[in-house]
Write an enzyme that holds these catalytic residues in place. Structure first.
Site, PDB file in Angstrom:
ATOM      1  N   CYS A   7       0.817  -1.213   0.000  1.00 39.82           N
ATOM      2  CA  CYS A   7       0.000   0.000   0.000  1.00 39.82           C
ATOM      3  C   CYS A   7       0.853   1.267   0.000  1.00 39.82           C
ATOM      4  O   CYS A   7       0.448   2.284  -0.568  1.00 39.82           O
ATOM      5  CB  CYS A   7      -0.997   0.003   1.145  1.00 39.82           C
ATOM      6  SG  CYS A   7      -0.269  -0.188   2.778  1.00 39.82           S
ATOM      7  N   HIS A  57      -2.104   0.842   7.266  1.00 40.73           N
ATOM      8  CA  HIS A  57      -2.463   1.043   5.868  1.00 40.73           C
ATOM      9  C   HIS A  57      -2.065   2.451   5.428  1.00 40.73           C
ATOM     10  O   HIS A  57      -2.167   3.395   6.196  1.00 40.73           O
ATOM     11  CB  HIS A  57      -3.968   0.839   5.695  1.00 40.73           C
ATOM     12  CG  HIS A  57      -4.416   0.819   4.282  1.00 40.73           C
ATOM     13  ND1 HIS A  57      -3.947  -0.066   3.350  1.00 40.73           N
ATOM     14  CD2 HIS A  57      -5.312   1.607   3.629  1.00 40.73           C
ATOM     15  CE1 HIS A  57      -4.536   0.162   2.187  1.00 40.73           C
ATOM     16  NE2 HIS A  57      -5.361   1.175   2.337  1.00 40.73           N
TER      17      HIS A  57
END
Length: 166
Positions: A78, A152
């Site tokens: 990510c 994330h």
């Protein structure tokens, strides 16, 4: 370092934001093209994300065709996807070195769908090798590709006067 290895000219850089207080924000060089946010994935976030997806499916969402977006199909990538989103949506401001592998990737993938871009990234050797070598340069040990990570990255970018979370 990662972007330099991919051929981004060093006149643009990523810097840490230490807080949202005015004196801390004043330390961030201007102009700002994008913000990458690293945050913990919590049950509350997952609930919000699911509700937001359902709302968008029901009501629709207007997204400018000029927004560059790719799906994430590679585990624990990510941060790399966020960096690509930040650069891709600011191509007009970036200076690329001659033979930049990232510039070539973006040019090659510009007309692709988000899913096709993800598949192309999976096979794009220059970015994969740079990602792997950069992951081992940090101060903490990089997780394995299959390890469950509870953090994330997202990119916040301005495209045509609209703020997008990618």
């Amino acid at each position: 370092q990662f972007l330099k290895q991919l051929g981004i000219h060093p006149d643009w850089q990523f810097v840490d934001v230490y807080g949202m207080e005015p004196e801390l924000l004043s330390m961030v060089p201007r102009p700002v093209c994008a913000v990458l946010l690293l945050f913990p994935i919590t049950e509350k976030y997952e609930t919000f994300r699911t509700e937001e997806e359902e709302r968008i499916k029901a009501k629709g969402q207007e997204v400018k065709s000029s927004v560059y977006f790719m799906k994430q199909t590679i585990n624990n990538a990510c941060g790399t996807i966020g960096l690509i989103h930040a650069i891709a949506n600011n191509r007009d401001k970036m200076n690329f070195e001659t033979n930049s592998s990232l510039k070539k990737f973006l040019e090659d993938s510009l007309s692709m769908t988000p899913e096709e871009r993800a598949k192309y990234l999976e096979t794009y050797e220059a970015i994969r090798v740079t990602h792997e070598s950069s992951a081992h340069e940090g101060q903490t040990e990089a997780p394995s590709i299959d390890e469950k990570v509870d953090l994330h990255f997202i990119a916040l970018v301005n495209v045509g006067g609209h703020l997008y979370e990618l």
